[in-house]
Design a protein around this motif. Sequence first.
Motif, PDB file in Angstrom:
ATOM      1  N   CYS A   1      41.538  43.625  40.979  1.00 25.68           N
ATOM      2  CA  CYS A   1      40.890  45.016  41.523  1.00 25.68           C
ATOM      3  C   CYS A   1      40.505  44.941  42.697  1.00 25.68           C
TER       4      CYS A   1
ATOM      5  N   CYS B   1      33.177  43.727  39.361  1.00 24.50           N
ATOM      6  CA  CYS B   1      34.556  44.146  38.650  1.00 24.50           C
ATOM      7  C   CYS B   1      34.941  42.876  37.642  1.00 24.50           C
TER       8      CYS B   1
ATOM      9  N   VAL C   1      38.523  50.704  30.021  1.00 25.71           N
ATOM     10  CA  VAL C   1      37.597  50.623  31.119  1.00 25.71           C
ATOM     11  C   VAL C   1      36.250  50.921  30.648  1.00 25.71           C
TER      12      VAL C   1
ATOM     13  N   MET D   1      37.006  45.846  32.352  1.00 27.49           N
ATOM     14  CA  MET D   1      38.398  46.206  31.588  1.00 27.49           C
ATOM     15  C   MET D   1      38.486  45.240  30.539  1.00 27.49           C
TER      16      MET D   1
ATOM     17  N   SER E   1      46.289  49.825  33.380  1.00 30.32           N
ATOM     18  CA  SER E   1      44.970  50.269  33.477  1.00 30.32           C
ATOM     19  C   SER E   1      44.240  50.032  34.676  1.00 30.32           C
TER      20      SER E   1
ATOM     21  N   MET F   1      40.438  51.679  36.476  1.00 33.80           N
ATOM     22  CA  MET F   1      39.134  51.009  36.740  1.00 33.80           C
ATOM     23  C   MET F   1      38.953  51.077  38.353  1.00 33.80           C
TER      24      MET F   1
ATOM     25  N   SER G   1      37.082  54.216  38.858  1.00 32.68           N
ATOM     26  CA  SER G   1      35.862  54.013  38.384  1.00 32.68           C
ATOM     27  C   SER G   1      35.054  53.279  39.610  1.00 32.68           C
TER      28      SER G   1
END
Length: 161
Positions: free
Chosen positions: A25, A64, A76, A120, A139, A143, A146
């Motif tokens: 991420c 994260c 998430v 996640m 996904s 994430m 967010s």
Amino acid sequence: MADKRILVLGVGNILFTDEGIGVRCIERMQQDFTFSDNVTLMDGGTLGTKLMGPILESDYLIVCDAVLCGDAPGSVYRLMGEDLRKSLAFRDSMHQTDLVDTLGMCELVGNRPEAIVIGMEPADYHTMALELSETADRSMPVMIESVVREILSAGGTCTPN
């Protein structure tokens, strides 16, 4: 008051598929966005207490990570308080030190930032592979969105490249 110092910390072991969700991420966000000076993105890997310095220097910590909440893989979450223990970094598990312990040590020496987890649900965190599972990869934009929302609400800025 000066801008809140925001640390976005990606944690996990990238050698085990989705256990590296947090690090992946951070990598994508560093590639796709430019951040205000009060926002620091950091690959925390599995560094445990070595993260104390950067955490002590922050006012707001966004972690994260892969989280185990029992929902569908790729879900998430935004976790705070006791729910932080659902994050792999906040349990006695694959990471060297429980991040809750690290935050406790930060509190003892004078600065425990407000902390939240954007996590996640992993599809696979046992297979040795550098790539995320297809589910986690699909996904990842959710994430990242967010995390960006969290940065903005904490007073940072984030501009797409």
